[in-house]
Scaffold this active site. Sequence first.
Site, PDB file in Angstrom:
ATOM      1  N   HIS A 149       0.881  -1.191   0.000  1.00 53.70           N
ATOM      2  CA  HIS A 149       0.000   0.000   0.000  1.00 53.70           C
ATOM      3  C   HIS A 149       0.915   1.236   0.000  1.00 53.70           C
ATOM      4  CE1 HIS A 149      -4.247   1.475   1.122  1.00 53.70           C
ATOM      5  NE2 HIS A 149      -3.531   2.583   0.952  1.00 53.70           N
ATOM      6  N   GLU A 194      -4.492   0.126  -5.397  1.00 49.66           N
ATOM      7  CA  GLU A 194      -4.663   1.266  -6.294  1.00 49.66           C
ATOM      8  C   GLU A 194      -3.428   1.633  -7.108  1.00 49.66           C
ATOM      9  OE1 GLU A 194      -6.304   4.695  -4.472  1.00 49.66           O
ATOM     10  OE2 GLU A 194      -8.061   3.666  -3.724  1.00 49.66           O
ATOM     11  N   ASN A 333     -11.912  -0.153  -4.858  1.00 52.09           N
ATOM     12  CA  ASN A 333     -12.028   1.041  -4.020  1.00 52.09           C
ATOM     13  C   ASN A 333     -12.857   2.043  -4.807  1.00 52.09           C
ATOM     14  OD1 ASN A 333     -10.264  -0.228  -2.326  1.00 52.09           O
ATOM     15  ND2 ASN A 333      -8.585   1.225  -2.561  1.00 52.09           N
ATOM     16  N   TYR A 335     -15.266   5.634  -4.447  1.00 54.14           N
ATOM     17  CA  TYR A 335     -15.690   6.728  -3.584  1.00 54.14           C
ATOM     18  C   TYR A 335     -16.683   7.679  -4.233  1.00 54.14           C
ATOM     19  CZ  TYR A 335     -11.836   5.676  -0.320  1.00 54.14           C
ATOM     20  OH  TYR A 335     -11.006   5.076   0.588  1.00 54.14           O
ATOM     21  N   GLU A 403     -12.534  -0.622  -0.287  1.00 55.46           N
ATOM     22  CA  GLU A 403     -12.609   0.712   0.312  1.00 55.46           C
ATOM     23  C   GLU A 403     -13.818   1.465  -0.212  1.00 55.46           C
ATOM     24  OE1 GLU A 403      -9.232   3.379   0.071  1.00 55.46           O
ATOM     25  OE2 GLU A 403      -7.860   1.698   0.404  1.00 55.46           O
TER      26      GLU A 403
HETATM   27  C1  BGC Z   1      -6.303   4.987  -0.520  1.00 50.30           C
HETATM   28  C2  BGC Z   1      -6.193   5.357   0.936  1.00 50.30           C
HETATM   29  C3  BGC Z   1      -6.658   6.793   1.137  1.00 50.30           C
HETATM   30  C4  BGC Z   1      -8.110   6.882   0.705  1.00 50.30           C
HETATM   31  C5  BGC Z   1      -8.726   8.266   0.861  1.00 50.30           C
HETATM   32  C6  BGC Z   1      -7.545   5.482  -1.182  1.00 50.30           C
HETATM   33  O1  BGC Z   1      -7.219   6.001  -2.420  1.00 50.30           O
HETATM   34  O2  BGC Z   1      -6.146   3.607  -0.685  1.00 50.30           O
HETATM   35  O3  BGC Z   1      -4.880   5.164   1.336  1.00 50.30           O
HETATM   36  O4  BGC Z   1      -6.488   7.225   2.427  1.00 50.30           O
HETATM   37  O5  BGC Z   1      -8.221   6.546  -0.644  1.00 50.30           O
HETATM   38  O6  BGC Z   1      -8.090   9.195   0.076  1.00 50.30           O
END
Ligand code: BGC
Length: 495
Positions: A149, A194, A333, A335, A403
Amino acid sequence: MLTFFLNFYKSGCESILPSGNCSLPAKGPTEFPPNFSFGAATSAYQIEGSWNADGKGPSIWDDFVHNHPDNIIDRTNGDTAAESYRFFDLDLEALKYLKVNHYRFSISWTRIYPTGDISSKNQKGIDHYNMVIDKLLANGIQPMVTIFHYDLPVELHKLGGFTNELFIDYYVTYAEELFKNFGDRVKTWITFNEPVRFCKPGYGTGRDPPQVTASGIGDYLCLATILKAHAAAYHMYREKYFQQQNGKIGITLDTSFFFSETNDTELIDRCLQFSLGIEAHAIHSKTGGFPEVLIKDIGRNSLQEGRIRSRLPSLEGKWKDYIRGTADFLGINHYTSKYVKRATQPMGTNPSMDRDYDTVEIVDEKNWLKGKSFWLFCIPEGMEGLLKHIRDEYDNVEVIITENGWSDEGELEDDNRIHFMKSYIQGVLNAINDGCNVTHYTYWSLLDNFEWTKGYTEHFGLFTVDMKSPKRKRTPKKSAGYYRRIIESKGIPID
Ligand code: BGC
């Protein structure tokens, strides 16, 4: 591709544009399958602290924060962070409070091999993670381990890091050390976190360590090396450890989802290929290699620049078959989402990944609920859309959401985090109800932590950490209680 959109409409997604109100109607059963797993995630550099304790060697992040404090917005670093190395028991208490089924954490390479190489093996590092794994299991929490990571050993950077194919050998040796020591108990392994978020700022723009500025060349080279190292570790595990250990291996990729106001489905597909397909295609598609659209566009741009070869390394020949099929699941991951438009003028510097991407990303600052991070908006339709895209594009591979999270100022009454979780988890459930093979959801992050170049100014945690108290007291936020209710009921509370 066409099937993706047909399915998308068929599945009852009334509109492919986001409503902007950070909520999603339920479609179908309101409970997750009984074996669905909920967890929380962290990474070593962001929480462990003890940056040079017990023989640990320096990583590129240690060097970066020490040599360039100005590059961190609040001039902080991860030297002590949440002190999870010393106080793992506090993290365990937090995990028990949440009643999570799994915990995703990463192993610090330079605790195991301080110089990156087996010749520097450090038993204290191995002992530490044995303790973590044993305590998790004793409490009924499955460990999910990220092998890498971002915290590359400095000594390997000196050899060229991800631009030197020799990296693959070092990585496989390190991964094997982990399988040997922990594989009897760890059943889910993530080779890399990532790659794009690491390679682009690390080997392209040079914003993040190791600060190599080779936009449009070094970043692609880094991404190719990661695919090869991932595949090499997978093959080694399958050949030598799988029979006794019976674990699963995958890679974690990050991607936004994309919307087009003009319903430009070809553009949406292009965006998904550039952000997710850039690594997923080689591993999870039937044909392997980089996506066609990347090969074509980057090849054409390279020739126009007067080069004799593409800036995108070739995976033709031995590598293509070697990499294809080397994952038991796809770690995601996710968001946020964006509107996209075709660029009308050249993007970014020349050459660069942005120039090759040739697309404008737009966000609705006025109407979308915004997190503390400038890039983060609550668009749960994107979660559902992305999972359906993966279902259709990659043969309904098992997806582990490794994530998903929300940033704010760190307040304990974190209602926006609750809205975000509620709607995104609804997106996951809707996708499952529509046949998507999603087996795990992992909230980022268990704790407020060192958010890379944003230091301690953006808070993603379910628990706040008192950075002034010597024992780094953890306190659950309102969202921690909410997440526990989701986990306990395997459903989404209505109130
Ligand atoms: C990463 C984390 C980071 C999170 C929020 C992801 O891209 O794996 O390390 O803290 O996003 O930015």
